[in-house]
Motif scaffolding. Sequence first.
Motif: not given
Length: 116
Positions: A10-15, A100-116
């Motif tokens: 994540a972008d630490p300035r966002r989340a 690896d599954e957890v990473r995929r889910r985290v990446e999706q959450l970050l993308d969905d919320e715009g937190w990268r």
Amino acid sequence: MAAAWFNALADPRRARAISAGTQPADRVHPEVVVAMREAGVDLADARPRRLTAVLAAGAVVLVTMGCGEACPVVPGLRRDDWPVPDPKGQPLERVRAIRDEVRRRVEQLLDDEGWR
């Protein structure tokens, strides 16, 4: 694993994420430490902690791992339950797949919320 991935990606300035549970173990399971270290994330000094109202204060999303209807409810937080198996006591190959599954889910959450 999820909080570690989140904070690494994540972008630490966002989340940022905080890891906590309703029944935390005394330590991060050794097989999880090994699998995450293989992926470049060091959890050797991580310590599990209990989910409290103080920890949840200021949060936006509560991500739970496979607890379904038994998941905690924190008023005011959106909850997302990920049906991910507990890696405790699993063979390293299985823990890697969970990682690896957890990473995929985290990446999706970050993308969905715009937190990268």
